[in-house]
Design an enzyme around this catalytic site. Structure first.
Site, PDB file in Angstrom:
ATOM      1  N   ASP A  71      30.768 -33.615 -21.981  1.00 31.82           N
ATOM      2  CA  ASP A  71      30.575 -33.542 -23.435  1.00 31.82           C
ATOM      3  C   ASP A  71      29.235 -34.152 -23.855  1.00 31.82           C
ATOM      4  OD1 ASP A  71      30.829 -33.451 -26.166  1.00 31.82           O
ATOM      5  OD2 ASP A  71      32.844 -34.307 -26.221  1.00 31.82           O
ATOM      6  N   HIS A  86      30.134 -32.165 -28.715  1.00 34.97           N
ATOM      7  CA  HIS A  86      30.920 -31.930 -29.928  1.00 34.97           C
ATOM      8  C   HIS A  86      30.250 -32.490 -31.175  1.00 34.97           C
ATOM      9  CE1 HIS A  86      32.997 -35.938 -29.327  1.00 34.97           C
ATOM     10  NE2 HIS A  86      33.039 -35.894 -30.636  1.00 34.97           N
ATOM     11  N   SER A  99      31.590 -41.396 -31.111  1.00 39.19           N
ATOM     12  CA  SER A  99      31.221 -40.278 -30.260  1.00 39.19           C
ATOM     13  C   SER A  99      29.718 -40.249 -30.103  1.00 39.19           C
ATOM     14  CB  SER A  99      31.669 -38.967 -30.886  1.00 39.19           C
ATOM     15  OG  SER A  99      32.983 -38.719 -30.507  1.00 39.19           O
TER      16      SER A  99
HETATM   17  N1  ARG Z   1      38.626 -36.353 -29.633  1.00 38.08           N
HETATM   18  C1  ARG Z   1      37.183 -36.458 -29.727  1.00 38.08           C
HETATM   19  C2  ARG Z   1      36.811 -37.062 -31.075  1.00 38.08           C
HETATM   20  O1  ARG Z   1      37.596 -37.620 -31.747  1.00 38.08           O
HETATM   21  C3  ARG Z   1      36.536 -35.147 -29.436  1.00 38.08           C
HETATM   22  C4  ARG Z   1      36.669 -34.114 -30.480  1.00 38.08           C
HETATM   23  C5  ARG Z   1      35.995 -32.794 -30.206  1.00 38.08           C
HETATM   24  N2  ARG Z   1      36.726 -31.918 -29.334  1.00 38.08           N
HETATM   25  C6  ARG Z   1      37.734 -31.058 -29.705  1.00 38.08           C
HETATM   26  N3  ARG Z   1      38.331 -30.359 -28.791  1.00 38.08           N
HETATM   27  N4  ARG Z   1      38.129 -30.922 -30.937  1.00 38.08           N
HETATM   28  O2  ARG Z   1      35.982 -36.686 -31.817  1.00 38.08           O
HETATM   29  N1  GLU Z   2      35.656 -38.167 -30.386  1.00 34.40           N
HETATM   30  C1  GLU Z   2      35.468 -39.240 -31.318  1.00 34.40           C
HETATM   31  C2  GLU Z   2      34.283 -39.024 -32.248  1.00 34.40           C
HETATM   32  O1  GLU Z   2      33.926 -37.929 -32.551  1.00 34.40           O
HETATM   33  C3  GLU Z   2      35.348 -40.507 -30.595  1.00 34.40           C
HETATM   34  C4  GLU Z   2      36.617 -40.795 -29.990  1.00 34.40           C
HETATM   35  C5  GLU Z   2      37.406 -41.761 -30.784  1.00 34.40           C
HETATM   36  O2  GLU Z   2      37.881 -41.479 -31.887  1.00 34.40           O
HETATM   37  O3  GLU Z   2      37.533 -42.830 -30.203  1.00 34.40           O
HETATM   38  O4  GLU Z   2      33.725 -39.944 -32.781  1.00 34.40           O
END
Ligand code: ARG
Ligand code: GLU
Length: 705
Positions: A219, A84, A640
């Site tokens: 991921d 991502h 991330s």
């Molecule tokens: N929750 C993760 C973060 O904060 C992954 C985000 C990417 N994935 C998604 N389905 N939007 O960035």
């Molecule tokens: N998915 C998040 C990012 O893109 C990391 C997850 C979080 O926020 O802890 O940085």
């Protein structure tokens, strides 16, 4: 004797198990809490983690593309990060005919690696506490004067700092502006895409599983840093060569057990761990709900068309993921804050502090007054931010508006024009004006319905109905220059005066300006004025907390600077009757598999490998391929792509998310509920090896067995 022995044994066992971390923390790498890290299991020294006189782990860590983290995992500059985090790049190399999102991508050699013009990675080489120099000559100055002197001091400090031509200095405030740190860094600009699994692996579970445990997402993606012949940063060139790092991370395929020590090294973005309870209350009751509601509307509208039309799906994929990400996080955050009684617990802590220090009592009273006064403006501010972000039409109107303003005040230089043109092109590339008109029509009527009438433009009543808005916007769309996706931007920029004149007549620009003016006149100034006072209070409050609570070890809030978090591998009990184990396996991927589903499809090849049980050597003690695991590391957005390291500093996983029940950790870290989620390193190797057959990449890596 037996009894005594049993007693000692009991002490020993409870001693071992009872020691778990008290709280979270994102520590500056030069100021690590070595004592607690060792107690939790760290086996190397903190000087192996950050060192400026010999290679250390920090030499393998990069800030990736501004918002993520990555790490070097080979002597030839191979970088591991999240799928991502590379999503925009993978998307930008994709089209309906050559869809790398769907099919994945694996370069077979260096020549096939794909360049990414806007991508860079940054290493930190030194960190210095420069608080004294930054505060020099500020004693007895007023607030505004202090700020000026601080800025001047920072500029001078940056100038005088010894550095190489390709290094730069960033100075960042810590502890709510009570301290300042300088970071010397090096940015590499030629970064190429090397490999990415199809999104049915890299984004498996998509938005349904996002922020959720148990998780089965692979991921990850691979990039490579290129440098000039001297191993220094350079613009993209065919002559560049793979970068040789000072250190790269060995990858461990050893068994991972509950309670194992782990740490995360990366770039957490923003946290607010030291807010007064009244601020937390406002987030739960007032701010999160309206933000969530606007995104609800936007996402539903986009989703309808994305599911019907493949080209729209690709165009809006990254945008949709971005909007839905915070939308879902805020929901988990509010829920977790409530569940863990964060407000009441924070209030209790405040009362204890106030008992020890009367100054804190009066600060807390001021906070209460200011937050209450700010509330209506804060709600509007949150809504305005969402409106300008979720409506691409407004975003474009704002951009074009800037052009006409710059033309009027003579600041629209050739360079500026080129910059703006590039930005507009970037938006047009993935823009569907009919779809966005629908989004805009709906969210503007929501915006109007939420706000006190005196905050709105005088003619607001014309825009309360979304259907009426839509037919109006469709009419405007026919003649608007802002939404008309000109292929020939060069032509319309040739005569900037003429351009500025047409911008001023554009119905979307006029409409947007009315909204903006009302917001600026009725809300923004007031909001900012109060916010400045709140920030001032927060600075004093932070300093007083640190002076008053001698038992607590404080860490500064995240601010996109390099940090270390640490903890142990653990599952959790996030709700009554619910218990999560710390690890998921490939079995779960197959259990979740829904043929042809846009979120839970699984590539045939992965299913074949699964059915052949061709797993060795990437298995756990039960002979299964581990996919993801959770631990108690305190992380946030920006982490991330951060490596999860073991007690020896080997890579055991790749951080990519948090557990939904614990996303309140940005505001309130509760070790019972908060878990970060990582891809298991063995799953990454398994995919590179068995699924992608990319042996040439495996050969670069150092595997620890
Ligand atoms: N929750 C993760 C973060 O904060 C992954 C985000 C990417 N994935 C998604 N389905 N939007 O960035
Ligand atoms: N998915 C998040 C990012 O893109 C990391 C997850 C979080 O926020 O802890 O940085």
């Amino acid at each position: 004797m037996r009894r005594l022995f049993g007693f000692i044994l009991l002490l020993f066992i409870t001693g071992v198990f009872a020691f778990s971390q008290k709280s979270g923390g994102m520590w500056i790498p030069t100021e690590l809490n070595e004592k607690e890290m060792k107690e939790l299991g760290l086996q190397i020294s903190v000087s192996d983690i950050f060192n400026t006189t010999r290679p250390s782990i920090k030499d393998a860590i990069v800030q990736f593309g501004g918002g993520c983290t990555g790490e070097v995992i080979s002597p030839r500059g191979l970088v591991l990060t999240n799928h991502h985090c590379g999503y925009g790049e993978i998307q930008s190399h994709s089209s309906v005919d050559n869809d790398l999102l769907t099919n994945g991508f694996w370069a077979k050699n260096n020549k096939e690696e794909l360049p990414n013009p806007d991508l860079s990675v940054t290493f930190v080489t030194e960190i210095h506490n420069v608080t004294q120099a930054v505060f020099a000559n500020t004693a007895n100055l007023s607030g505004a004067e202090t700020q000026k002197v601080i800025e001047k001091n920072i500029e001078e400090l940056k100038k005088d700092f010894p550095k190489k031509s390709y290094q730069h200095i960033v100075v960042k405030p810590m502890y709510a502006d009570n301290q300042y740190y300088a970071f010397v860094s090096e940015t590499y600009r030629d970064i190429r895409l090397v490999g990415a699994p199809p999104q049915s692996i890299g984004k498996f579970g998509s938005d349904t599983d996002n922020w959720v445990w148990p998780r089965h997402t692979g991921d990850f993606a691979l990039f490579r840093i290129y440098a000039n012949k001297n191993n220094e940063p350079a613009d993209y060139s065919e002559d560049n060569v793979p970068f040789i790092p000072k250190h790269y991370l060995p990858i461990s395929v050893k068994e991972l057990k509950e309670g194992d020590f782990t740490f995360i090294f990366g770039y957490p973005g923003r946290t607010s761990e030291y807010l007064p309870s009244i601020a937390i209350e406002q987030i739960i009751n007032d701010l999160n709900p309206v933000r969530i509601a606007i995104r609800d509307i936007t996402l539903k509208t986009l989703d309808e068309k994305m599911r019907q039309d493949n080209a729209t799906r690709i165009k809006y994929a990254a945008k949709y993921a971005g909007i839905s990400n915070a939308w879902k996080k805020w929901q988990g955050e509010s829920k977790g804050l409530k569940r863990s009684n964060a407000v009441a617990k924070r209030e209790k802590y405040e009362n204890e502090l106030a008992d020890k220090n009367p100054e804190i009592k009066s600060i807390l009273a001021d906070f209460r007054r200011l937050y209450a006064e700010q509330k209506p403006y804060a709600v509007n501010n949150a809504l305005w931010g969402e409106l300008s972000r979720n409506s691409e039409t407004f975003y474009l109107a704002a951009l074009f508006n800037r052009i006409s303003q710059m033309q009027a005040n003579g600041s629209l230089t050739k360079d500026k024009s080129d910059e703006l043109k590039a930005e507009i092109r970037q938006i047009y590339k993935d823009y569907d004006k009919t779809l966005d008109a629908k989004v805009t029509a709906k969210i503007i009527s929501y915006y109007i319905a939420q706000l006190p009438k005196q905050f709105l433009p005088l003619d607001y009543a014309k825009y309360t109905d979304e259907n009426r808005n839509l037919s109006l916007f469709e009419k405007w769309n026919k003649k608007s220059m802002v939404t008309n996706n000109y292929n020939d931007l060069d032509k319309i920029f040739a005569d900037t005066q003429k351009l500025a004149n047409s911008i001023k007549k554009d119905p979307f620009v006029i409409f947007y300006n009315n909204l903006l003016e009302a917001y600026n006149a009725n809300v923004n100034e007031k909001y900012r004025g109060i916010q400045e006072q709140i920030n001032g209070l927060q600075k004093s409050y932070m300093a007083l907390q640190m002076a008053t609570d001698k038992e607590k070890v404080f860490f500064p809030d995240a601010n996109f600077t390099l940090r270390v978090s640490y903890g142990q591998v653990h599952g959790s009990k996030p709700a009554d009757g619910v218990e999560y184990s710390y690890q998921t396996t490939l079995d779960g991927v197959v259990e979740k598999y829904i043929p042809d589903d846009y979120e839970f499809d699984v590539p045939q090849k992965l299913l074949d490998i699964y059915h052949k049980q061709d797993f060795v050597p990437y298995t756990n003690a039960q002979g299964k391929v581990p996919v993801a695991f959770t631990a108690t590391n305190h992380t946030t957005g920006g982490n991330s792509g951060s490596p999860a390291l073991d007690a020896q500093g080997n890579l055991i996983g790749l951080n990519f998310d948090r557990q939904w029940e614990g996303t309140m950790s940005d505001i309130y870290f509760d070790p019972e509920l908060c878990r970060n989620i990582m891809v298991d390193a063995r799953y990454i190797l398994f995919i590179i090896d068995k699924f992608a057959d990319a042996d040439w990449l495996l050969d670069e890596l150092t595997i620890v067995k």
